[in-house]
Write an enzyme that holds these catalytic residues in place. Sequence first.
Site, PDB file in Angstrom:
ATOM      1  CG  ASP A  18      72.595 -11.980 -38.143  1.00 27.94           C
ATOM      2  OD1 ASP A  18      73.509 -12.647 -37.614  1.00 27.94           O
ATOM      3  OD2 ASP A  18      71.681 -11.445 -37.485  1.00 27.94           O
ATOM      4  N   GLY A  19      73.414 -14.923 -39.358  1.00 29.14           N
ATOM      5  CA  GLY A  19      72.861 -16.277 -39.212  1.00 29.14           C
ATOM      6  C   GLY A  19      73.874 -17.391 -39.406  1.00 29.14           C
ATOM      7  CB  SER A  63      80.127  -4.762 -36.398  1.00 30.17           C
ATOM      8  OG  SER A  63      80.071  -5.448 -35.165  1.00 30.17           O
ATOM      9  CG  ASN A  66      80.824  -8.602 -35.222  1.00 27.73           C
ATOM     10  OD1 ASN A  66      80.717  -8.435 -36.443  1.00 27.73           O
ATOM     11  ND2 ASN A  66      79.759  -8.846 -34.459  1.00 27.73           N
ATOM     12  CD1 TRP A  67      86.506  -4.982 -32.845  1.00 22.71           C
ATOM     13  CD2 TRP A  67      87.983  -6.647 -33.083  1.00 22.71           C
ATOM     14  NE1 TRP A  67      87.237  -4.740 -33.995  1.00 22.71           N
ATOM     15  CE2 TRP A  67      88.158  -5.743 -34.158  1.00 22.71           C
ATOM     16  CE3 TRP A  67      88.816  -7.775 -33.031  1.00 22.71           C
ATOM     17  CZ2 TRP A  67      89.111  -5.935 -35.166  1.00 22.71           C
ATOM     18  CZ3 TRP A  67      89.770  -7.955 -34.028  1.00 22.71           C
ATOM     19  CH2 TRP A  67      89.904  -7.050 -35.077  1.00 22.71           C
ATOM     20  NE  ARG A  69      79.787 -12.010 -33.133  1.00 23.04           N
ATOM     21  CZ  ARG A  69      78.940 -12.598 -33.956  1.00 23.04           C
ATOM     22  NH1 ARG A  69      79.224 -13.770 -34.472  1.00 23.04           N
ATOM     23  NH2 ARG A  69      77.811 -12.024 -34.273  1.00 23.04           N
TER      24      ARG A  69
HETATM   25  C1  FPP Z   1      77.079 -12.927 -38.693  1.00 27.75           C
HETATM   26  O1  FPP Z   1      76.557 -14.171 -38.293  1.00 27.75           O
HETATM   27  C2  FPP Z   1      78.438 -13.065 -39.232  1.00 27.75           C
HETATM   28  C3  FPP Z   1      79.562 -12.437 -38.761  1.00 27.75           C
HETATM   29  C4  FPP Z   1      79.523 -11.511 -37.623  1.00 27.75           C
HETATM   30  C5  FPP Z   1      80.895 -12.664 -39.338  1.00 27.75           C
HETATM   31  C6  FPP Z   1      80.957 -12.941 -40.809  1.00 27.75           C
HETATM   32  C7  FPP Z   1      82.334 -13.148 -41.264  1.00 27.75           C
HETATM   33  C8  FPP Z   1      82.706 -13.942 -42.297  1.00 27.75           C
HETATM   34  C9  FPP Z   1      81.750 -14.663 -43.146  1.00 27.75           C
HETATM   35  C10 FPP Z   1      84.158 -14.167 -42.594  1.00 27.75           C
HETATM   36  C11 FPP Z   1      85.012 -13.094 -43.113  1.00 27.75           C
HETATM   37  C12 FPP Z   1      84.531 -12.192 -44.151  1.00 27.75           C
HETATM   38  C13 FPP Z   1      84.871 -12.101 -45.454  1.00 27.75           C
HETATM   39  C14 FPP Z   1      84.503 -10.896 -46.206  1.00 27.75           C
HETATM   40  C15 FPP Z   1      85.561 -13.134 -46.221  1.00 27.75           C
HETATM   41  P1  FPP Z   1      76.404 -14.518 -36.748  1.00 27.75           P
HETATM   42  O2  FPP Z   1      77.668 -15.131 -36.270  1.00 27.75           O
HETATM   43  O3  FPP Z   1      76.009 -13.294 -35.992  1.00 27.75           O
HETATM   44  O4  FPP Z   1      75.274 -15.591 -36.762  1.00 27.75           O
HETATM   45  P2  FPP Z   1      74.184 -15.874 -35.612  1.00 27.75           P
HETATM   46  O5  FPP Z   1      73.297 -14.666 -35.564  1.00 27.75           O
HETATM   47  O6  FPP Z   1      73.491 -17.074 -36.109  1.00 27.75           O
HETATM   48  O7  FPP Z   1      74.930 -16.095 -34.339  1.00 27.75           O
END
Ligand code: FPP
Length: 231
Positions: A18-19, A63, A66-67, A69
Amino acid sequence: MINQPQENSLQHIAFIMDGNGRWAKKRGMPREYGHTVGAKVFRRVAEYCFRQGIGTVTIYAFSTENWKRPQKEVNAIMDIFKNYLKMGLSEMTEDNIRIRFLGEKTPFAPDVRATMEKIERKSSANKYNLNVAVNYGGRAELVQAVNRLMQSGVTHVDEAALSNAIDTSGQPDPDLIVRTGGEMRLSNFLMWQSVYSELYFTDVLWPDFTDSDVDAAIAEFHARNRRFGGV
Ligand code: FPP
């Protein structure tokens, strides 16, 4: 078989990465850039864990929630994932890494699904286990497991049967779950498997997560007293 974690042994580490979005925003960049960097960190961290002797690594990449978003961000994550399937994940299978995808594959385009299945097949005899959770949700996994069992005609389910019907069947439960980015929750990750996992939360944003941050999480794990309900 139920795969209860063993005291003091770190067989399986799982990460909620996350982040990424906040990391990019702090740099005046679009959130998608954070995911691009995050994907590179994912590979480095997984390979570092294997070098530390940990046999199984699970990464929460996307997840079932996450769709929701913005479409632009979902598309960007899917593009990163597709590129990774072509390059990174295929290369990792050559490093003796067995890749399995946790989550329902049906929402992915037929060519993406075919590549995921090919990677799983191609790497099935490899030594180190990497689970990539995409379109994954702990509740969805349990519902699907129950449906699978009902379709097979069972009329009674016990813990061992359910453990065998979920996506991580045959694998040890996670000993340690690490979440970066400062939030302290599991967000529908490994619901069934996490009952006795040690939880480790850090404010470090995923793209900043280094090998020494992995070391700190492992050191904290070894300092914990795991009792599994005993005394
Ligand atoms: C969480 O950070 C990250 C995600 C929900 C997506 C992560 C996906 C990838 C790194 C790409 C694809 C995966 C692979 C295995 C190559 P956030 O967006 O929730 O961050 P935030 O909390 O700062 O908004």
